[in-house]
Enzyme design. Structure first.
Site, mmCIF file in Angstrom:
data_model
loop_
_atom_site.group_PDB
_atom_site.id
_atom_site.type_symbol
_atom_site.label_atom_id
_atom_site.label_comp_id
_atom_site.label_asym_id
_atom_site.label_seq_id
_atom_site.Cartn_x
_atom_site.Cartn_y
_atom_site.Cartn_z
ATOM 1 N N GLY A 1 0.808 -1.216 0.000
ATOM 2 C CA GLY A 1 0.000 0.000 0.000
ATOM 3 C C GLY A 1 0.844 1.270 0.000
ATOM 4 O O GLY A 1 0.539 2.233 -0.709
ATOM 5 N N THR A 2 1.900 1.276 0.785
ATOM 6 C CA THR A 2 2.738 2.477 0.869
ATOM 7 C C THR A 2 3.356 2.788 -0.489
ATOM 8 O O THR A 2 3.359 3.943 -0.936
ATOM 9 C CB THR A 2 3.849 2.280 1.932
ATOM 10 N N ALA B 1 -2.105 -6.442 -0.038
ATOM 11 C CA ALA B 1 -2.600 -7.816 0.174
ATOM 12 C C ALA B 1 -2.688 -8.217 1.647
ATOM 13 O O ALA B 1 -3.579 -8.984 2.028
ATOM 14 C CB ALA B 1 -1.711 -8.803 -0.581
ATOM 15 N N HIS B 2 -1.774 -7.709 2.483
ATOM 16 C CA HIS B 2 -1.768 -8.217 3.866
ATOM 17 C C HIS B 2 -2.955 -7.725 4.689
ATOM 18 O O HIS B 2 -3.171 -8.184 5.819
ATOM 19 C CB HIS B 2 -0.428 -7.920 4.564
ATOM 20 N N CYS C 1 1.924 2.132 12.326
ATOM 21 C CA CYS C 1 3.140 2.899 12.070
ATOM 22 C C CYS C 1 3.334 3.980 13.126
ATOM 23 O O CYS C 1 4.407 4.540 13.254
ATOM 24 C CB CYS C 1 3.061 3.553 10.695
ATOM 25 N N GLN D 1 -8.018 -0.271 3.147
ATOM 26 C CA GLN D 1 -8.865 -0.802 4.232
ATOM 27 C C GLN D 1 -10.242 -1.232 3.743
ATOM 28 O O GLN D 1 -11.087 -1.620 4.546
ATOM 29 C CB GLN D 1 -9.001 0.229 5.352
ATOM 30 N N THR E 1 12.363 -7.182 -10.043
ATOM 31 C CA THR E 1 11.915 -8.561 -10.273
ATOM 32 C C THR E 1 10.602 -8.802 -9.546
ATOM 33 O O THR E 1 10.478 -8.495 -8.355
ATOM 34 C CB THR E 1 12.999 -9.546 -9.779
#
Ligand code: PLP
Length: 368
Positions: A71-72, A192-193, A310, A171, A229
């Site tokens: 996301g970041t 994804a997490h 964070c 979110q 990659t």
């Protein structure tokens, strides 16, 4: 101790079906997707397949999907990818947007306010747009309160003015339907997490025709839009995770909210009670400090957080709650409860019991 995890907005466990889909690409199918030989082609085919499935889920074209490192990175790619000019965002965005904006020294940034209900007012956006506005970025669901923003309305305003509209939907996915077609957005970030996929994998949707410079340079990966990659297993996992059914925990969180209101005096609900992702509720407890609440609940076996992971260790109150106009003492007394796939109805009752105990204990200490 039988612990309860109520911090699903921070991260989620990888779903067994997602892990099963990923494992071959961490083992035998380890090829570099840029290699021309069999192993490379096998990896390339997996990425191509993931891109088709992801695009279908979002109502997008395959060529509009860029796989990223989360996301970041997706958010930063948007903020740093537009040409110099005027950017509009909101005060309740994740720091991946707000701090990136601070580093765009060649841009003027307008930060829209949020109401006490954590909602951005479309009329404020209307007023803030200028002839030199190059980007508007407003999130779809707030990570701390779960409050939903009027994304289709905001996107329509921008479309009318010919300004690209980005939404950080990190979110939202897994908690509400996410469709770039239905929402009418030009750019969209996912991670994804947050929806039972692996950490360090995300995507950025870029509508065809929207001009965005890359953030990373190197090889010609992702059609020269994101060098590096490819994380094949991560991409496969992200695609599989997007196909999991939505989790609707509205009733469970509402029961918790009702219990808090009934059993704990001086509890203030933060964010919109109805227009929210169903898994999240946020409360401030007058006379308590967030750090004491988190520690006390952890000792009782309940894992929650104050909001952005964070921000742990920072003594500053949440920028989201502050932007909503919460007084400093209440902003420093907030807890976010975010439930997920494995949360049981009985967990809500245990969380409430632990909370009653911890708040009572903290208030006794402060009263002495
Ligand atoms: N945007 C929002 C709204 C988030 O909640 C988060 C993570 O907490 C991010 C962006 C950053 O995503 P990632 O952890 O994949 O870098």
């Amino acid at each position: 101790m039988n612990r309860i995890y109520a911090d699903y907005n921070a991260t989620t466990p990888v779903d067994p079906a997602v892990l099963a889909a990923m494992l071959p690409y961490l083992g035998d199918k380890f090829g570099n997707a840029s290699s021309a030989h069999f192993f490379g082609r096998e990896a390339r085919a997996a990425i191509d397949d993931a891109r088709v499935r992801v695009a279908r889920q979002l109502g997008a074209q395959e060529s509009e999907i860029i796989f990223t490192g989360g996301g970041t990175e997706s958010d930063n790619t948007v903020i740093f990818g537009v040409r110099p000019g005027h950017i509009i965002t909101s005060a309740i965005e994740h720091h991946a947007i707000l701090h990136a904006c601070q580093h765009r020294r060649d841009c003027e940034v307008t930060v829209l306010p949020a109401g006490r209900d954590c909602r951005v007012d479309p009329a404020d956006l209307q007023r803030a747009l200028r002839p030199d506005t190059v980007l508007v970025s407003i999130m779809s669901a707030n990570n701390e309160t779960g409050t939903l923003q009027p994304v289709p309305e905001l996107a329509a305003i921008c479309r009318h003015r010919g300004v690209p509209f980005h939404t950080d939907a990190v979110q939202s996915l897994g908690k509400q339907p996410v469709s770039v077609a239905d929402w009418g957005v030009d750019l969209l970030s996912l991670s994804a997490h947050k929806f039972y996929g692996p950490k360090g994998t995300g995507l950025l949707y870029v509508r065809r025709g929207v001009k965005l410079d890359p953030l990373l340079f190197g090889g010609s990966h992702e059609n020269e839009r994101r060098a590096g990659t490819e994380n094949v297993a991560g991409i496969v996992g992200l695609a599989r995770a997007m196909e999991l059914p939505l989790v609707n925990l509205f009733d469970l969180t509402e029961t918790l909210a009702a219990g808090i209101a009934a059993q704990i005096t001086g509890a203030h609900r933060n964010g919109h009670a109805m227009l929210r992702v169903g898994n999240t509720v946020n409360f401030s407890f007058a006379g308590c400090e967030t750090s004491g609440l988190l520690l006390g609940l952890d000792l009782e076996g309940v894992a929650v957080s104050s909001g952005s992971a964070c921000a742990v260790g920072s003594l500053e109150p949440s920028h989201v709650l502050t932007a909503m106009g919460l007084p400093r003492d209440l902003a420093r007394a907030a807890v976010r409860f975010s439930f997920g796939r494995a949360t049981k109805a009985t967990d809500g009752a245990r969380v409430l019991a632990a909370l009653v105990k911890v708040v009572g204990r903290l208030r006794t200490f402060t009263a002495c």
